[in-house]
Design a protein around this motif. Structure first.
Motif, PDB file in Angstrom:
ATOM      1  N   HIS A  28      -2.122 -84.512 -59.576  1.00 26.40           N
ATOM      2  CA  HIS A  28      -3.464 -83.591 -59.935  1.00 26.40           C
ATOM      3  C   HIS A  28      -2.615 -82.177 -60.207  1.00 26.40           C
ATOM      4  N   TRP A  85      -3.003 -78.064 -60.619  1.00 33.86           N
ATOM      5  CA  TRP A  85      -3.725 -76.942 -59.991  1.00 33.86           C
ATOM      6  C   TRP A  85      -4.765 -76.148 -61.110  1.00 33.86           C
ATOM      7  N   THR A  86      -5.791 -75.893 -60.620  1.00 30.49           N
ATOM      8  CA  THR A  86      -7.155 -75.053 -61.440  1.00 30.49           C
ATOM      9  C   THR A  86      -7.390 -73.874 -60.825  1.00 30.49           C
ATOM     10  N   LYS A 143      -8.014 -75.564 -55.393  1.00 26.79           N
ATOM     11  CA  LYS A 143      -8.593 -76.793 -55.987  1.00 26.79           C
ATOM     12  C   LYS A 143      -7.509 -77.397 -57.006  1.00 26.79           C
ATOM     13  N   SER A 144      -7.460 -78.741 -56.871  1.00 25.49           N
ATOM     14  CA  SER A 144      -6.630 -79.483 -57.816  1.00 25.49           C
ATOM     15  C   SER A 144      -7.423 -80.553 -58.546  1.00 25.49           C
ATOM     16  N   VAL A 145      -7.152 -80.935 -59.738  1.00 26.49           N
ATOM     17  CA  VAL A 145      -7.817 -81.953 -60.448  1.00 26.49           C
ATOM     18  C   VAL A 145      -6.876 -82.955 -61.202  1.00 26.49           C
TER      19      VAL A 145
END
Length: 249
Positions: A226, A228-229, A233-235
């Protein structure tokens, strides 16, 4: 190794499997071969029959010598590794022409990046690279591809960010939207940025930065890491990253 260096809720079994594999590799490879000199099995560090156990016991005086002569030993080992890696031609395209191989493999002292700050401020029009808010106090130069992945200071890998955004990103790769912005900046302004870095004495190699970034995101995609955004939050990494200009593996 670096891509799943911290266990996550999504991949606990993969993490445990990796730890077990690394443990086996260390026991079967370097520990068994470390004392093989010229094809001969020696025992100047520890008894070879102990390698199969969960621990080894260094011979008397070995720990003292490691402490006393660690700089000499470190230089000898690093020199041997550098000579070996330099002999592999396929490594050069990734390293770039201006990158010191010793620094690439073993890292270097974190340099003072203050010279890059005013350059980045102008090119980013006074905006944080990540949140795009106005930059005022507590501004930091961030390695877009984290230092922990590529421990060399190259100007085109730098972005200017709020200290809070930089702290939130930590040592993670940034999400697609940030990568998109990084690619656009270096495609459109890479030459001008390089000239500005030259004026203030900041090392840069745009082609090396492209290759390292493509490699880093390729590894992340393969491992399912994932990215980092914003904030905490990570996606998952958006598959469209491969279509960005410059991200050709």
């Amino acid at each position: 190794m670096r891509w799943i260096s911290e266990p996550s809720e999504e991949r606990p079994r993969v993490w445990q499997s990796l730890l077990a594999k690394v443990k086996r590799t260390i026991k079967e490879q370097p520990l068994r071969k470390l004392q093989t000199i010229g094809g001969r099995q020696l025992e100047f560090l520890y008894a070879n029959e102990m390698v199969g156990d969960d621990k080894i016991e260094l011979k008397a005086g070995v720990a003292f010598c490691f402490r006393r002569y660690h700089e000499l030993i470190q230089d000898l080992v690093r020199g041997a590794w550098v000579r070996f890696v330099r002999g592999l031609r396929e490594n050069q395209p990734l390293l770039g022409q201006t990158v010191d191989l010793d620094e690439f493999m073993f890292g270097s002292e974190r340099a003072d990046l203050s010279a890059a700050r005013p350059v980045l401020f102008d090119f980013q029009e006074g905006r944080c690279f990540y949140c795009e808010g106005a930059l005022q106090s507590r501004v930091e130069v961030d390695h877009f591809v984290p230092w922990s992945f590529y421990p060399v200071d190259l100007g085109h890998n730098f972005v200017l960010a709020h200290a809070s955004c930089n702290a939130a990103k930590k040592d993670r790769l940034a999400a697609y939207k940030h990568l998109h912005r990084w690619c656009d900046r270096n495609v459109e302004q890479g030459t001008e940025l390089g000239a500005a870095f030259d004026e203030v004495g900041v090392l840069h190699d745009l082609q090396a930065s492209w290759r390292v970034t493509s490699w880093a995101y390729g590894q992340a995609a393969a491992a399912g890491v994932h990215v980092w955004t914003m904030g905490a939050k990570s996606v998952p990494l958006d598959r469209r990253w491969l279509g960005l200009q410059g991200m050709r593996l």
